[in-house]
Design a protein around this motif. Structure first.
Motif, short mmCIF file in Angstrom:
data_model
loop_
_atom_site.label_atom_id
_atom_site.label_comp_id
_atom_site.label_asym_id
_atom_site.label_seq_id
_atom_site.Cartn_x
_atom_site.Cartn_y
_atom_site.Cartn_z
N GLY A 19 -15.31 -9.82 2.07
CA GLY A 19 -14.59 -11.14 1.95
C GLY A 19 -12.87 -10.75 1.37
N GLY A 20 -12.82 -9.37 1.35
CA GLY A 20 -11.48 -9.04 1.01
C GLY A 20 -11.11 -8.79 -0.50
N PRO A 21 -9.99 -8.38 -0.75
CA PRO A 21 -9.57 -8.21 -2.29
C PRO A 21 -9.82 -9.28 -3.23
N ILE A 22 -10.27 -9.18 -4.42
CA ILE A 22 -10.62 -10.05 -5.37
C ILE A 22 -9.33 -10.39 -6.16
N ASN A 23 -9.12 -11.69 -6.33
CA ASN A 23 -8.02 -12.16 -7.06
C ASN A 23 -8.24 -12.07 -8.68
N LEU A 24 -7.46 -11.38 -9.38
CA LEU A 24 -7.92 -10.91 -10.74
C LEU A 24 -7.47 -12.37 -11.59
N TRP A 56 -0.87 -6.38 -18.79
CA TRP A 56 0.22 -6.61 -17.68
C TRP A 56 0.38 -7.93 -16.91
N ILE A 57 -0.73 -8.47 -16.66
CA ILE A 57 -0.94 -9.76 -15.99
C ILE A 57 -0.36 -10.92 -16.85
N TYR A 58 -1.02 -11.06 -18.14
CA TYR A 58 -0.79 -12.19 -18.85
C TYR A 58 0.37 -12.08 -19.64
N GLU A 59 0.79 -11.00 -20.35
CA GLU A 59 1.94 -10.90 -21.13
C GLU A 59 3.13 -10.47 -20.63
N LYS A 60 2.84 -9.66 -19.57
CA LYS A 60 4.27 -9.05 -18.97
C LYS A 60 4.49 -9.96 -17.60
N ARG A 63 2.99 -8.46 -11.32
CA ARG A 63 2.05 -8.97 -9.87
C ARG A 63 1.70 -7.71 -9.23
N SER A 64 2.39 -6.59 -9.34
CA SER A 64 2.04 -5.47 -8.72
C SER A 64 1.30 -4.26 -9.57
N PHE A 65 0.12 -3.63 -9.05
CA PHE A 65 -0.48 -2.70 -9.80
C PHE A 65 0.66 -1.38 -9.93
N ASP A 66 1.39 -1.17 -8.84
CA ASP A 66 2.31 -0.01 -9.06
C ASP A 66 3.09 -0.04 -10.39
N GLU A 67 3.43 -1.22 -11.01
CA GLU A 67 4.07 -1.62 -12.15
C GLU A 67 3.52 -1.13 -13.44
N LEU A 78 -6.36 2.64 -6.69
CA LEU A 78 -7.73 2.04 -6.58
C LEU A 78 -7.68 0.38 -6.84
N LEU A 79 -7.11 -0.14 -7.91
CA LEU A 79 -6.97 -1.43 -8.01
C LEU A 79 -6.02 -2.14 -6.91
N SER A 80 -5.06 -1.48 -6.37
CA SER A 80 -4.41 -2.17 -5.34
C SER A 80 -5.29 -2.25 -4.02
N GLU A 81 -6.10 -1.43 -3.90
CA GLU A 81 -7.13 -1.44 -2.80
C GLU A 81 -8.15 -2.48 -2.97
N ARG A 82 -8.58 -2.90 -3.94
CA ARG A 82 -9.68 -3.73 -4.25
C ARG A 82 -9.40 -5.07 -4.88
N PHE A 83 -8.01 -5.07 -5.42
CA PHE A 83 -7.83 -6.49 -6.00
C PHE A 83 -6.35 -6.92 -5.84
N VAL A 84 -6.28 -8.26 -5.88
CA VAL A 84 -4.61 -8.69 -5.90
C VAL A 84 -4.63 -9.62 -7.14
N ILE A 85 -2.99 -9.80 -7.47
CA ILE A 85 -2.73 -10.76 -8.42
C ILE A 85 -1.93 -11.98 -7.61
N GLU A 86 -2.73 -12.91 -7.48
CA GLU A 86 -2.02 -13.92 -6.66
C GLU A 86 -2.05 -15.36 -7.39
N LEU A 87 -0.85 -16.22 -7.31
CA LEU A 87 -0.77 -17.48 -8.02
C LEU A 87 -0.81 -18.37 -6.72
N PRO A 88 -1.09 -19.91 -7.02
CA PRO A 88 -0.74 -20.72 -6.18
C PRO A 88 0.66 -20.85 -5.52
N GLU A 89 0.77 -21.25 -4.30
CA GLU A 89 1.93 -21.27 -3.78
C GLU A 89 2.80 -22.53 -4.04
#
Length: 391
Positions: A19-24, A56-60, A63-67, A78-89
């Motif tokens: 089903g693709g990457p998982i949203n954390l 990183w997600i909730y304090e800072k 949205r990118s694992f590279d950061e 690894l995180l970039s391949e398997r997961f995303v950090i996405e919000l509603p549009e």
């Protein structure tokens, strides 16, 4: 210094989950731990990795694992391949003449909900939605004219908080302690579209994320959940969330409340008040807020005010009087200012705070009871609605 990469990590399989990457976004700490371990994070590193990713997600607000610079590059990959950090549009953003902001937000499946930010002196309140549409059909509420489509996920609920912080520019600047930042978004009210207690688990998980001290870090006393009276879930709210409670009360007799708030036919005023009397003891909460929309010649008489005082006797409470906010085709009219003031005066003299809510965002249909997504959804069968609502 980034933690060293262990041999276990270097041999993690690189296959994507079905089903693709998982949203954390929206995962609890326990769920995040299980998800990272399932992706190959060694057990002995799991607690540390959860803490790092969470901050990183909730304090800072990253949205990118590279950061995520305190994670080694192979682990970020690894995180970039398997997961995303996405919000509603955010589909549209409207700003009222009084500074209120209303966001039309698109979630999975193309469904839409509304979120409202209300700036006030020394604070800012975000009114968030918990369902697409609503099950309750309260006759004075515009949202109630839109049938329930589905519950929001925890990620879609906390995502509304995060996208509002995006718009307000409230994530801390690099190198600054988030505790030093001003709080433009200081309070959350679950008073948008839907009945929060018909989506309990997702609401609970989202609010636990909002309250986590290593993230958004809002006090439970800065969060108010508004219910129309889902009596069996009120004690759970005290025990599992512990936030402040508001109740859409709106009437002083079962006959009138049956018409205004149809859930009263299932749990009447006496049942509801019994549950409310226990709530502060269970949650160590402050006063319960009784929300009372003022409808001309329906629930606004002096006798109504006196009955209301008698009904709530013994409950630490304040009564929030809400001038009715009209919407196209509404079957009611707002009580006159003089009638509202007279009602408030009776309550105040009985020893209860009785603030009269100033309507906000009326020019963009963002006021209390006016929210309704721009797109009407097709009606579904009762079985489909019940299944999606988890009822």
């Amino acid at each position: 210094m980034p933690a060293p990469i262990t041999q276990d990590l270097l041999t993690i399989p690189r296959k994507l989950p079905e089903g693709g990457p998982i949203n954390l976004v929206g995962l609890t700490r326990a769920q995040l731990r299980d998800t990272l371990v399932a992706a190959g994070t060694p057990e002995k590193q799991a607690k540390m990795r959860v803490g790092q990713v969470w901050q990183w997600i909730y304090e800072k607000g990253v949205r990118s694992f590279d950061e995520m610079t305190n994670l080694a590059k192979p682990y970020r990959a690894l995180l970039s391949e398997r997961f995303v950090i996405e919000l509603p549009e955010v589909v549209t953003r409207q700003v009222s003449s009084d500074g209120t902001r209303k966001y039309l937000v698109r979630i999975a499946g193309g469904h839409e909900v509304e979120t409202v930010y209300i700036p006030e002196e020394g604070r800012g309140t975000l009114c968030i939605s918990s369902q697409v549409g609503c099950t309750l059909t309260c006759s004075f509420c515009h949202t109630g004219t839109q049938k329930l489509v589905r519950n929001l996920t925890a990620g879609e609920i906390i995502g509304q908080v995060m996208l509002a912080r995006d718009d307000l520019g409230e994530w801390p600047e690099p190198g600054r302690n988030p505790k030093d930042e001003s709080r433009l978004l200081s309070n959350i009210v679950l008073m948008g579209m839907g009945e929060p207690l018909y989506n309990f688990e997702a609401v609970r998980d989202a609010m636990k994320i909002a309250m986590d001290p290593e993230g958004i870090s809002l006090s439970r006393r800065r969060i108010t959940l508004s219910t129309s009276g889902v009596v069996p879930e009120i004690a759970r709210t005290a025990e599992e969330i512990g936030c402040l409670l508001a109740v859409s009360f709106h009437a002083t007799t079962d006959d009138v409340r049956d018409r205004l708030v149809p859930i009263n036919r299932k749990w009447n005023i006496a049942d509801l008040l019994d549950a409310l009397r226990a709530y502060p003891k269970l949650s160590n909460s402050e006063r319960i807020t009784f929300e009372y929309v003022m409808l001309r010649d329906v629930n606004d008489s002096d006798d109504d005010a006196r009955r209301l005082i008698k009904l709530i006797e013994g409950i630490p409470a304040k009564i929030n009087l809400i001038p009715f906010n009209p919407w196209p085709g509404a079957p009611y009219e707002r009580s006159s200012n003089n009638r509202i003031r007279a009602f408030a005066d009776i309550i105040y003299k009985a020893g209860y705070a009785s603030p009269i809510r100033t309507p906000r965002g009326e020019d963009i249909m963002a006021a209390c009871g006016q929210l309704k997504s721009a797109t009407e959804r097709a009606r579904k069968s009762r079985a489909q609605i019940a299944a999606e609502a988890g009822m």
